[in-house]
Write an enzyme that holds these catalytic residues in place. Structure first.
Site, short mmCIF file in Angstrom:
data_model
loop_
_atom_site.label_atom_id
_atom_site.label_comp_id
_atom_site.label_asym_id
_atom_site.label_seq_id
_atom_site.Cartn_x
_atom_site.Cartn_y
_atom_site.Cartn_z
N ASP A 160 0.87 -1.15 0.00
CA ASP A 160 0.00 0.00 0.00
C ASP A 160 0.93 1.22 0.00
O ASP A 160 2.11 1.11 0.31
CB ASP A 160 -0.89 -0.03 1.24
N ASP B 163 -0.69 -0.24 6.20
CA ASP B 163 -0.47 0.38 7.50
C ASP B 163 -1.43 -0.14 8.55
O ASP B 163 -1.35 0.22 9.72
CB ASP B 163 -0.55 1.91 7.40
N ASP C 109 -6.63 -0.38 5.52
CA ASP C 109 -6.63 -1.47 4.55
C ASP C 109 -6.82 -2.82 5.21
O ASP C 109 -6.39 -3.83 4.69
CB ASP C 109 -5.34 -1.43 3.72
#
Lengths: 721, 241
Positions: free
Chosen positions: A389, A586, A590
């Site tokens: 990400d 993180d 997500d």
């Protein structure tokens, strides 16, 4: 397997398994996974006044005394010392052996017999059954032989098998405790005690009874057991367990302290922030305990095999005796059968995976990396693709000034004026601007009459001129002129995802500042190292294409998918089902995506661990450890496979030798103890995997030439005034 | 008999070396409150435990030597048919081992048991002290048994000598003699309850070193010199066949 996991052995922190041993030690009922751990724990923790610990050693010592005497005389018998003229003493020597052997078998074999009986009552057969049956047969036969004055007795075999097994179990348990050393500070949270201070007197109580507002005294060298604030005293602490970085941190009155850190050199009085069990330390403790209690898929398969193995071996032992009894004397056949039973004890197989996994988890924990599922290490070892990400993972999460576009003014002057204003502001972008000025050594211009215009920017007066910094809307309100070149530049920057701050003075917009989330200083080297390990790296982000491109260029990723919603990210992961994919995020936004990947890895998750969906959690700023984590996972998997191949192969070869009568029972017992020790030693090699090395690639704002794939150049003058 | 006298003397002198560790244990074992006889019994049990371990090690070493040097039998012979060669190699190894220990006693060689098996052993040794305070007759015996296994260059040296003889019974006898040699000093430690003056301990260590060196050289000689087989046997008149 149950989700909560098994309780853990008090000695080696490996799951208890289905047949634990429980003993009251030190006034507390403690559970152990095996007899060896029970011995080793008592040897290690038993105080001299504790009768139980000493009694165990006495039993072992007396058992050793008896069995060594038996062995001594038996060796002399085998060596032919009582032949010829001395043959008359033979019956007396045999009687002596019997006298020695009876208490020895009772003392050393008692625990195995008890285990075997308990198992039998539950209707299952274990390695203890094998030992009890084998040793019992050897002893019983020999006793009859003494009475019948037959020439051969096997008391030495019976006692030495017991002695070697006990020794092997003890050494194995000692090795396992060594493996658990790294886990101890993490698992200590549950049983920790706090010295609370109430009205001037200290009361010792379990940390779970500590509540918010309570005062806790921590002496030098002790572990801080609550999150809180120092109210008295000065000291240094080491927060390595929590952050992975071992360094001294100065603490004085008012400093926050975190549970799990060690108070190094001064006494501290701490006011607790909240209940003891809510600290991150306690959460980590629970998480690690659950992880260790769960069995990894490989171990589950191995356990099933072992379960099926024991009855088969028992049958094989009986068949072997029956077969050999037709060709040899019955006592020889019995010995062959005993060898079969002894050599088939699948101790090492049961140890193969949990030991390596717990060492791996412990090593990672020492660096603040938390493994939440033992299977995750196995999957991570097979991972071929890593999806990252962007925000907060590959970027540091802090904004930096990455470009200054001016219409004639020098960038130092732009920064000096902007910083002169912004140092009065608390806006996130303001901090980045003053920092940029400071990093270039620019002195902020003295500004007065400073006014913050909410949501638009800030204005003030310097050198008898109005100075302003803020959005395009602020500039329009002030009706300041905006050079066409700057305007179009600003628009294109905004379109590519930059935050843009307009700076002007003397009724004219003089420059624009472009700000961006800076790449994590370790991101580039991390991606490089991952590539070197043969992993395909990709970037999945919800951000704009250009912003993603820019970051990908900076950190060296070529496979980019931008503008994805969380659902779209999951779809992308789904398209790569043919590969084993790990997702690094993180852990904040997500969660579902991390859960959808084969392994989810969260970097610096600040969320509640209990709600964490990632199987692996790295400490804040711990991106650089990712290659180490991969190495560790691969080593753990290699070690587990090596252990299993070794243990099964060894058992199989030894079993074949034993069935064909080529292995003496005592040798078989030694071989089996050796097998367990080799598995322990092989697993302990994981301790020697080198520690992670940080390759710093500090990205400095403005001053360093930046490798940014974009049209932005630092300090480029693109427009004439 | 001369041979066993030298062994006994080496054990006796060597026990002054052990006084540092095992003597400390013997002192810690202390006296029984039930009088002198009970105290003596306590210490005899401790020393019997120690002696048993030594004998066991001796038997093991001797049998190992015998197995290696016996060309026929149930176990396979490592060195084939040449009985003489196997015995010689064994004697050379044992002799070298003893010489190394002797040199270590003189301080010429650095101590080579620094890399002791940390694997549970250190933990075990530390916790043995719990046995010292335990009541009953069995505790000193058990303690002696464990004590015998604690790493000690003196024991290694004599175990090597026992193996070099390539005979189980002789191995036991070597270790019995050595063990009995250590009895006087250890019993003395227990009853007097104080340590010997360092100078005397140093002299004891040197004497032990010299005797072990002598034994080592004889054993080595048995392996190397073509005709000294008889000479060595001449010295050790008490050898069983």
């Amino acid at each position: 397997m149950n989700g909560q996991g098994d309780p853990l052995c008090r000695h080696c922190w490996i799951p208890l398994g289905s047949r634990p041993i429980s003993r009251p030690i030190g006034g507390e009922e403690r559970a152990f996974c095996c007899y060896g751990c029970c011995i080793a724990f008592q040897v290690k923790h038993g105080q001299s006044e504790e009768w139980e610990a000493a009694w165990l050693l006495i039993r072992l010592g007396v058992g050793g005394f008896l069995s060594m005497n038996i062995m001594l005389f038996s060796l002399l018998l085998y060596a032919g010392a009582f032949t010829g003229g001395d043959a008359r003493v033979l019956p007396w020597v045999q009687l002596l052996l019997w006298i020695f052997a009876t208490p020895a078998v009772a003392i050393l074999g008692g625990p195995y017999l008890r285990e075997a009986l308990i198992d039998a009552r539950r209707g299952c057969l274990t390695s203890s059954t094998l030992i009890a049956v084998g040793v019992g047969a050897a002893y019983g036969y020999s006793a009859v032989a003494v009475l019948e004055r037959s020439p051969h007795v096997y008391f030495d075999t019976a006692t030495m098998v017991l002695m070697l097994f006990t020794l092997g179990r003890y050494l194995e348990a000692a090795g396992r405790a060594k493996a658990a050393r790294n886990l101890e500070p993490l698992l200590a949270a549950e049983n920790a005690w706090a010295n609370t201070v109430v009205a001037g007197t200290e009361i010792r109580r379990p940390v779970r009874e500590v509540d918010a507002g309570m005062l806790v005294r921590v002496r030098p060298g002790e572990r801080i057991v609550v999150d809180g604030v120092v109210v008295e005293g000065e000291s240094h602490t080491d927060e390595a367990v929590m952050t992975g970085e071992s360094r001294k941190i100065t603490k004085a009155v008012g400093s926050p302290v975190i549970a799990g850190s060690i108070n190094l050199d001064g006494p501290l009085l701490i006011r607790s922030n909240g209940p003891g069990p809510t600290t991150r330390w306690a959460q980590i403790c629970r998480s690690v305990r659950e992880t260790l209690g769960r069995r990894s898929p490989v171990q589950r398969v191995a356990d099933h095999l072992v379960g099926a193995f024991v009855p088969l071996v028992l049958a094989l032992g009986i068949l072997t005796v029956l077969y050999w009894a037709q060709e040899l004397a019955f006592d020889r056949a019995l010995l062959v059968g005993l060898s079969v039973l002894v050599v088939a004890c699948p101790c090492a197989v049961g140890l193969a995976a949990p030991l390596a996994t717990s060492i791996g988890i412990g090593r990672l924990a020492r660096w603040g990396c938390l493994v939440r599922d033992p299977g995750a290490l196995e999957v991570l070892a097979r991972t071929q693709r890593l999806a990252f990400d962007k925000t907060g993972t590959l970027t540091s999460g802090t904004t930096q000034v990455v470009a200054i576009e001016s219409a004639g003014a020098a960038r130092e002057e732009v920064l000096a004026r902007a910083a002169g204003l912004e140092r009065y502001s608390e806006h996130a972008l303001a901090g980045a601007i003053t920092k940029a000025a400071a990093s270039l050594g620019v002195e902020p211009v003295l500004t007065h009459d400073v006014r913050v215009i909410a949501g638009r920017g800030i204005r003030g007066r310097a050198d008898e001129q109005v100075v302003a910094a803020g959005s395009a809307a602020l500039m329009r309100e002030l009706i300041w002129t905006l050079p066409q070149a700057l305007a179009s530049r600003a628009q294109s920057l905004e379109r590519s995802g930059y935050a843009v701050v307009y700076v002007g003075w003397g009724r004219e917009v003089r420059a624009i500042l472009a700000l961006d989330d800076a790449p994590d200083p370790d991101a580039r080297s991390t991606v490089e190292q991952l590539g070197r390990r043969g992993l395909r790296v990709m970037l999945l982000t919800g951000d704009l294409e250009q912003a993603a491109q820019r970051l990908a260029g900076a950190v060296g990723i070529t496979d980019i998918q931008a503008g994805l919603s969380p659902e779209a990210k999951r779809e992308v992961l789904g398209r790569h089902r043919s590969e084993v994919v790990a997702m690094v995020g993180d852990g904040l936004n997500d969660g579902p995506v991390l859960a959808a990947a084969d392994v989810g890895i969260a970097v610096g998750s600040g969320t509640d661990l209990a709600r964490e969906t990632a199987a692996l959690v790295l400490p804040p700023g711990g991106l650089w450890m990712l290659p180490f984590v991969i190495d560790m996972a691969r080593s753990v998997r290699k070690t587990i496979l090596g252990n299993l191949i070794w243990a099964f192969g060894y058992n199989l070869v030894a079993l074949i030798l034993a069935v064909f009568g080529l292995l003496q029972p005592v040798l078989a017992a030694a071989v089996m103890a050796g097998s367990s020790l080799l598995v322990v030693a092989n697993s302990l090699r994981l301790e020697r995997l080198p520690d992670p090395a940080r390759v710093p690639m500090a990205a400095q704002p403005l001053s360093a030439p930046r490798d940014v794939a974009g049209p932005v150049g630092v300090g480029t003058v693109t427009a004439a005034g | 008999m001369v041979y066993y006298a030298v062994l006994f003397a080496a054990g006796f002198a060597g026990s002054f070396h052990c006084v540092g560790m095992c003597g400390g244990f013997a002192c810690a074992l202390g006296r029984d409150s039930r009088g002198h006889a009970a105290s003596l019994l306590r210490h005899l049990l401790y020393n019997t435990g120690r002696l048993t371990t030594y004998c066991f090690l001796g038997a093991l070493a001797g049998t190992l030597g015998q197995v290696i040097c016996t060309p026929r039998g149930s176990t396979l012979s490592v060195l084939g048919g040449s009985l003489d060669a196997a015995q010689r190699i064994l004697a050379i190894l044992a002799g070298l081992m003893m010489i190394a220990v002797a040199l270590q006693f003189f301080g010429v060689l650095r101590r080579f048991h620094h890399t002791r098996a940390s694997f549970g052993l250190a933990m075990f040794a530390g916790s043995l002290r719990s046995l010292l305070a335990a009541p009953g007759r069995a505790a000193p015996l058990a303690f002696g048994v464990f004590n015998g296994f604690l790493p000690c260059p003196l024991v290694y040296a004599f175990a090597a000598e026992a193996a070099g003889g390539a005979n189980a019974l002789q191995g036991v006898l070597v270790m019995v003699t050595f063990g009995l040699g250590t009895f006087p000093a250890m019993l003395l430690m227990g009853s007097i309850g104080r340590l010997l003056a360092p100078t005397w301990r140093q002299r004891g260590v040197w004497l032990a070193g010299s005797l072990i060196l002598l034994l080592g050289l004889i054993t080595l000689g048995r392996g190397i010199l073509p005709l000294t087989g008889h000479m060595a046997h001449g010295l050790s008149a008490g050898y069983p066949a």
